[in-house]
Enzyme design. Structure first.
Site, PDB file in Angstrom:
ATOM      1  N   GLY A 189       4.984   1.381  10.237  1.00 16.55           N
ATOM      2  CA  GLY A 189       4.021   2.101   9.405  1.00 16.55           C
ATOM      3  C   GLY A 189       3.280   3.188  10.154  1.00 16.55           C
ATOM      4  O   GLY A 189       3.181   4.323   9.700  1.00 16.55           O
ATOM      5  N   GLU A 190       2.729   2.854  11.295  1.00 16.68           N
ATOM      6  CA  GLU A 190       1.896   3.821  12.011  1.00 16.68           C
ATOM      7  C   GLU A 190       2.654   4.689  13.017  1.00 16.68           C
ATOM      8  O   GLU A 190       2.313   5.859  13.195  1.00 16.68           O
ATOM      9  CB  GLU A 190       0.770   3.073  12.744  1.00 16.68           C
ATOM     10  CG  GLU A 190      -0.178   2.394  11.816  1.00 16.68           C
ATOM     11  CD  GLU A 190      -0.841   1.194  12.477  1.00 16.68           C
ATOM     12  OE1 GLU A 190      -2.047   1.027  12.300  1.00 16.68           O
ATOM     13  OE2 GLU A 190      -0.141   0.427  13.170  1.00 16.68           O
ATOM     14  N   ALA A 196      12.848  -7.560  12.363  1.00 20.43           N
ATOM     15  CA  ALA A 196      12.137  -6.287  12.184  1.00 20.43           C
ATOM     16  C   ALA A 196      10.836  -6.274  12.971  1.00 20.43           C
ATOM     17  O   ALA A 196      10.157  -7.290  13.084  1.00 20.43           O
ATOM     18  CB  ALA A 196      11.851  -6.053  10.704  1.00 20.43           C
ATOM     19  N   ILE A 229       0.840  -1.212   0.000  1.00 21.91           N
ATOM     20  CA  ILE A 229       0.000   0.000   0.000  1.00 21.91           C
ATOM     21  C   ILE A 229       0.865   1.249   0.000  1.00 21.91           C
ATOM     22  O   ILE A 229       0.456   2.310   0.473  1.00 21.91           O
ATOM     23  CB  ILE A 229      -0.978   0.009   1.184  1.00 21.91           C
ATOM     24  CG1 ILE A 229      -0.225   0.016   2.528  1.00 21.91           C
ATOM     25  CG2 ILE A 229      -1.903  -1.173   1.112  1.00 21.91           C
ATOM     26  CD1 ILE A 229      -1.106   0.408   3.704  1.00 21.91           C
ATOM     27  N   ARG A 280       1.976  -4.203  10.471  1.00 24.80           N
ATOM     28  CA  ARG A 280       2.232  -5.592  10.778  1.00 24.80           C
ATOM     29  C   ARG A 280       2.974  -6.389   9.715  1.00 24.80           C
ATOM     30  O   ARG A 280       3.553  -7.432  10.018  1.00 24.80           O
ATOM     31  CB  ARG A 280       0.914  -6.309  11.077  1.00 24.80           C
ATOM     32  CG  ARG A 280      -0.042  -6.408   9.882  1.00 24.80           C
ATOM     33  CD  ARG A 280      -1.384  -6.971  10.308  1.00 24.80           C
ATOM     34  NE  ARG A 280      -1.306  -8.379  10.648  1.00 24.80           N
ATOM     35  CZ  ARG A 280      -1.366  -9.359   9.751  1.00 24.80           C
ATOM     36  NH1 ARG A 280      -1.491  -9.094   8.474  1.00 24.80           N
ATOM     37  NH2 ARG A 280      -1.288 -10.612  10.126  1.00 24.80           N
ATOM     38  N   GLN A 281       2.962  -5.945   8.450  1.00 23.15           N
ATOM     39  CA  GLN A 281       3.361  -6.910   7.429  1.00 23.15           C
ATOM     40  C   GLN A 281       4.866  -7.167   7.328  1.00 23.15           C
ATOM     41  O   GLN A 281       5.267  -8.238   6.896  1.00 23.15           O
ATOM     42  CB  GLN A 281       2.789  -6.512   6.062  1.00 23.15           C
ATOM     43  CG  GLN A 281       1.271  -6.642   5.961  1.00 23.15           C
ATOM     44  CD  GLN A 281       0.731  -8.052   6.016  1.00 23.15           C
ATOM     45  OE1 GLN A 281       1.359  -8.956   6.554  1.00 23.15           O
ATOM     46  NE2 GLN A 281      -0.459  -8.257   5.483  1.00 23.15           N
ATOM     47  N   THR A 282       5.704  -6.213   7.706  1.00 22.53           N
ATOM     48  CA  THR A 282       7.138  -6.525   7.691  1.00 22.53           C
ATOM     49  C   THR A 282       7.408  -7.632   8.706  1.00 22.53           C
ATOM     50  O   THR A 282       8.215  -8.532   8.494  1.00 22.53           O
ATOM     51  CB  THR A 282       7.970  -5.280   8.022  1.00 22.53           C
ATOM     52  OG1 THR A 282       7.576  -4.236   7.148  1.00 22.53           O
ATOM     53  CG2 THR A 282       9.456  -5.546   7.845  1.00 22.53           C
TER      54      THR A 282
END
Lengths: 748, 320
Positions: A708-709, A704, A477, A520-522
């Site tokens: 992001g946030e 990692a 994204i 969350r995705q990393t």
């Protein structure tokens, strides 16, 4: 593994794969897909904040040339659907609950006909009393939005409790009480909601859109249409901004799919900017009453808070309230926090670059600064006095393990980079009345990441030429998902970055890896890729061991080869090992460890200039230090921090979606009036990262955490604390606009 | 939205003809203001059935000095004005004001005539689909009085019940520079061009702005423009100030001080002008003049702070 042993992790810093094309406008987003014979959908919105929909007459619209269908609330009397975890009607047949809520939808040959058709749909409303303010809504005689009252009964209307606050207040030498209120903000993604939905020649429904999650919307559409999930394919190649707003299907996606099914033609839509401002999952207003007990040396002995969150007209699964994480920066011995989510006649709420985190970070870190101000203590010294969590500490409420904690390192590093000791001066004894004054402010931040879903999946396929393809549903994204996952896999397998590719994103090509939310995705998809990469590696080692007549344990990977560790001249290329079938294919899923809470930490220090004649604030410089566990792709980490800071300036100083108490209607639903910050407001930004490797190491993704946030939150209290440092006034509400500043300075 | 006819007349006379023969026809040049009004459908009585594009009429975009007068064509873009060396040196307030309008994209499209003819920006008045049918549109009330008037409303009262301010940045500069608006019918001093009620100016049906003329100020004079807004660009003024003054023997002999963003029209601050007469411009007199400029302000509940902002803009402009 120490950082210097990595080949790519933290070191690969090539350009974003899609960057140049995105900058050149050569990338397709939701609105850019077209099919022959497509129809255009537009949505009619309620002008009333609360009203029964008693009748809809769409005959004039349907009679128009080029109009191919109208859907009204009466088409969905018995069709509730779960969206973002809450049950809603596809269109609200019982009543509308906020001004701007979807009422009807129309499809036509072109968007102009569709727009004109909207004006010909006659909806009869029976207006009801409405309530906009969260504290008004909890009164017994307030208008009720749903059965069961305005207080949302959910798992997040909760109490967080540690120790005994009565005892803590008894030990206190002084108590401080205040009330803080944040504001409602919309995400203002560059790309508004847009999609093309079509039944294709394969007999399946396809949706091209930009989304933070492909499988969630796919599953929602399958339920609504009553067809198997496998008969739907959602494509989400790239996303024009998400920030939490695009983490599930919305009514517009469902309506388009229903129209596509009814008409047999492709249906396309894009929300206007105003539609988008009123739809989606807004960052909600929080109202919190605080009471602190503290000793004169700065020790907080007890803390109680009562929080009311404006959930809007519909609640979302992510919940409201105060983010619990923010309570776990300091080891307060006694605290009690009660959170209530409350329905009001305002838009739906949900995550905006973290769930409740920006609100609660502003509140807790404003509170900490106010206490320091009360005692005239250096705000950093005050924070250090209050026992920040350190490596090895557990979650005091759940007892869960926290794998890595870098808060003390962040504040110390930020202090050094910002030259805090040189620049910080005590608050002015008298308020300045003219001219430009400067201030510096600090804020800590703690946030969850990586957890929250068991769906963390990737499939890795070695190609016959020794390159690797990753298949996953973890969408990109704008957060460099492609680069991060490629670096993670390439590092494990001794491949160069260029030989690892993430396959195009669709529900056909990647397994459900959960939504790209929650920073969350990393961590999550990264770990799934790591799990699979280790399986690939094991198979490569087995084949190499066979070829080189040694055991697997004697081998290493590197430079596209498997070699004998003690004698690198004995080697075989990966290409040789995978050139023919049987192929090496591995599926990885990562299951977060039980009884573990993943947390990321950070500190921001902001320097501001306050013009005491105009009340305008300029953010001059920001130092941002984040504990990210491990930097995977530095370029992306930096851009996350830069973007978060600019977004945070909006919350601190200017953004707010406003509703008129006289009518219940929004009056600033435009980009001009919502006052999103501009790139020209970007301050000087200094970024550094603290790398705290989780204990025990959880090394699938090389350590990692998430980023992001987090950069969006601490900047907000850092700015408002800097303003307070400059003028000696803390503000109870956001955003801190010139009217509030000049009033506080006695100039009104 | 109604289907709209589109015209590209070759001369201003042709434009006037179309404008007078077709009911509900509207002039379009840059379109940055007009298209917003149409797309938002915020005015119940304004739904043009025809657009007359004057931007393609040859010879309407120019900046030239002739016989002691600066002449600006109505379709001259704001960027051209902001960047013009003559304007920047001799008519500085106007160049500064043009440079403060919105964003580079809008300054590239927007024209000087369009900028002074724009309608008020009030968030109730401008809300889509006429959601707030306010007094300016013929409704019963001004929503800003009981609502949120912190940014876009008058601090000098609302004589006809509307409190929305003139949002133009160039308007106060033109008034300060004593400009004349030349139309297809007459010459109007800029100060008399703006009106409190819709549409915000004195143009009659079929009347088009043909030229803007500014008398070349004496070399002993100076002008400047300052603006305060929430955002440094793409935002309207909380308050702005355009000042022009002539100096002789170190003292002000004459001045024109005009506030923007604080009243329904550009607001001449005569008390400040009187105060400055015979005085040197210093930090002290500039600050005092700023205070004089808002001495008769009668702000609303939420915008009293704009008094200080407007005063600060006057002071800054005098010292710029």
């Amino acid at each position: 593994m120490s950082q210097q042993e990595f080949r790519l992790v933290g070191k690969y810093n090539g350009p974003r794969i899609t960057g140049a094309k995105a900058a050149a406008g050569a990338i397709k987003y939701g609105w850019d897909f077209n099919l022959p014979n497509q129809l255009y959908m537009r949505i009619l919105r309620s002008p009333y904040a609360h009203a029964k929909v008693t009748a809809v007459d769409a005959s004039a619209a349907l009679a128009m040339k080029g109009v191919h269908g109208v859907l009204t609330p009466f088409d969905f009397k018995d069709s509730p659907v779960r969206l973002a975890g809450t049950t809603m009607m596809i269109l609200p047949y019982d009543k509308v609950r906020y001004a701007g809520e979807e009422v009807c939808a129309v499809v036509a040959d072109d968007p102009y006909i569709a727009e004109e058709a909207l004006s010909k749909i006659k909806v009869t409303y029976e207006p009801l009393p409405y309530v906009l303010d969260v504290e008004e809504a909890i009164k017994p005689d307030a208008p009720q939005l749903h059965e069961g009252g305005n207080i949302v009964r959910t798992p997040t209307t909760v109490t967080y409790k540690v120790g005994d606050t009565a005892k803590g207040f008894a030990e206190a030498e002084l108590t401080v009480e205040f009330k803080l209120k944040s504001q409602t903000i919309q995400h203002n993604n560059i790309g508004t909601y847009a999609a093309l939905v079509s039944w294709e020649k394969d007999g399946r429904l396809h949706m091209w859109t930009d989304a933070q999650y492909m499988h969630g919307p796919r599953n929602t559409l399958a339920t609504v249409l009553g067809i198997p999930q496998s008969r739907i394919c959602v494509h989400a190649e790239l996303c024009g901004g998400g920030f939490g707003d695009k983490s599930g299907a919305q009514r517009c996606h469902i309506l388009a799919a229903i129209f596509a099914t009814k008409t047999g033609r492709p249906v396309k839509f894009k929300l206007t900017r105003e539609d988008n401002l009123l739809q989606g999952l807004h960052r909600w207003t929080c109202v919190t009453y605080f009471k602190f007990g503290l000793k004169k040396d700065g020790t907080v002995t007890a803390f109680e808070a009562k929080n009311y969150s404006n959930a809007g007209a519909y609640y979302s699964v992510w919940g409201s309230g105060m983010a619990t994480e923010q309570l776990y920066i300091y080891k307060w011995p006694n605290f009690l926090v009660d959170c209530y989510d409350v329905y009001t006649n305002t838009p739906r709420t949900g995550p905006l670059r973290c769930v409740a985190d920006p609100q609660s970070c502003w509140m807790i870190e404003t509170a900490m600064d106010r206490l320091a101000f009360q005692l005239n203590m250096d705000p950093i010294a005050f924070r250090l006095k209050n026992n920040m969590f350190t490596q090895g500490d557990k979650d005091p409420v759940t007892g869960n393990r926290i794998p890595s904690i870098g808060q003390p390192q962040c504040i110390n590093r930020a202090k050094e980079l910002a030259e805090w000791d040189k620049k910080w001066k005590p608050w002015p004894k008298t308020k300045p009345t003219s001219g430009v004054v400067r201030g510096i402010g600090v804020a800590n931040h703690c946030c969850g990441h990586g957890a929250g879903s068991l769906a963390n999946a990737a499939v890795l396929v070695m190609n016959p030429d020794g390159s690797l393809t990753i298949y996953t549903g973890a969408t990109d994204i704008g957060n460099a998902r492609r680069e991060q996952l490629a670096i993670i896999a390439a590092e494990h397998l001794g491949l160069p970055f260029e030989k690892v590719t993430v396959a195009n994103y669709s529900t056909d090509t990647g397994p459900d890896s959960g939504a790209t939310v929650g920073s969350r995705q990393t961590k999550s998809a990264g770990n799934a890729v790591g799990v699979a990469a280790l399986q690939v590696k094991d198979q490569l080692l087995a084949r190499a061991a066979d070829r080189l007549k040694v055991t697997k344990e004697e081998l290493s990977v590197g430079e596209e080869k498997i070699f004998v560790t003690k004698d690198p001249s004995k080697s075989v290329t990966i290409r040789e090992l995978v050139a023919s079938a049987p192929w090496i294919i591995a599926a990885g899923q990562w299951i977060p460890p039980a009884n573990t809470t993943q947390r990321t930490y950070g500190t921001h220090i902001a320097e501001v200039e306050v013009d005491c004649d105009t009340g305008l604030v300029k953010v001059l410089k920001v130092v941002a230090v984040h504990d990210v566990g491990r930097v995977i792709y530095r370029k992306s980490c930096l851009s996350q921090v830069h973007g978060g800071i600019i977004q945070g300036i909006g919350m601190a100083l200017q953004e707010e979606l406003l509703f008129d108490p006289q009518t219940g209607r929004p009056y600033n639903a435009s980009m001009l009036d919502h006052k999103m910050p501009l790139s020209s407001q970007a301050p000087e930004i200094v970024v550094d990262f603290v790398e705290t490797v989780e204990q025990p190491p959880d090394s699938y993704n090389h350590g990692a955490k998430g980023l992001g946030e987090p950069p969006t939150s601490p900047i907000v209290p850092a700015i408002t604390n800097a303003i307070a440092n400059a003028i000696g006034v803390y503000f109870d509400t956001l955003p801190v606009t010139p009217d509030k500043i000049l009033k506080a300075l006695g100039k009104v | 939205m109604q289907p709209i006819k589109y015209y590209e007349p070759k001369t201003l006379d042709d434009a006037v003809k179309i404008l007078t023969t077709i009911p509900d026809a509207a002039i379009i040049a840059g379109g940055t203001e007009l298209l917003h009004v149409i797309r938002q459908n915020c005015l119940p009585t304004f739904q043009p059935t025809a657009l007359i594009n004057i931007k393609k009429i040859p010879g309407l975009s120019y900046i030239k000095e002739e016989g002691g007068t600066l002449k600006i064509g109505p379709a001259t873009t704001l960027v051209d004005i902001a960047n013009n060396e003559t304007v920047k040196t001799k008519y500085r307030a106007l160049a500064m004001a043009a440079a403060h309008v919105a964003s580079p994209l809008i300054r590239n499209m927007g024209t000087i005539a369009g900028n002074i003819c724009q309608d008020v920006w009030c968030w109730y008045y401008r809300a889509s689909d006429n959601q707030f049918n306010c007094i300016r549109k013929g409704g019963a009330i001004c929503y800003a009085i009981g609502g949120d008037n912190r940014y876009y409303h008058s601090i000098f009262g609302g004589p006809r019940g509307c409190y929305a301010v003139c949002p133009s940045d160039t308007a106060p500069a033109l008034v300060a520079l004593n400009a004349t608006i030349v139309t297809t019918k007459r010459n109007i001093p800029a100060e008399n061009f703006f009106t409190e009620l819709q549409p915000g100016n004195v143009l009659e049906k079929g009347e088009i702005v043909k030229e803007i003329q500014i008398p070349t100020p004496p070399a002993t004079s100076k002008s400047a423009f300052m603006k305060a807004a929430i955002r440094p660009s793409i935002d309207f003024a909380l308050a702005s100030a355009a000042v022009w003054y002539n100096i002789s023997g170190g003292n002000v002999t004459e001045s024109r001080i005009v506030l923007g963003g604080v009243y329904l029209t550009p607001k001449r601050a005569k008390a400040a002008e009187d105060f400055l007469k015979g005085k040197a411009i210093t930090g002290e007199t500039a600050a005092a003049a700023g205070k004089q400029a808002v001495i008769d302000a009668i702000p609303m509940v939420g915008n009293a702070y704009k008094k200080s902002v407007a005063a600060a803009m006057v002071t800054k402009a005098l010292l710029a």
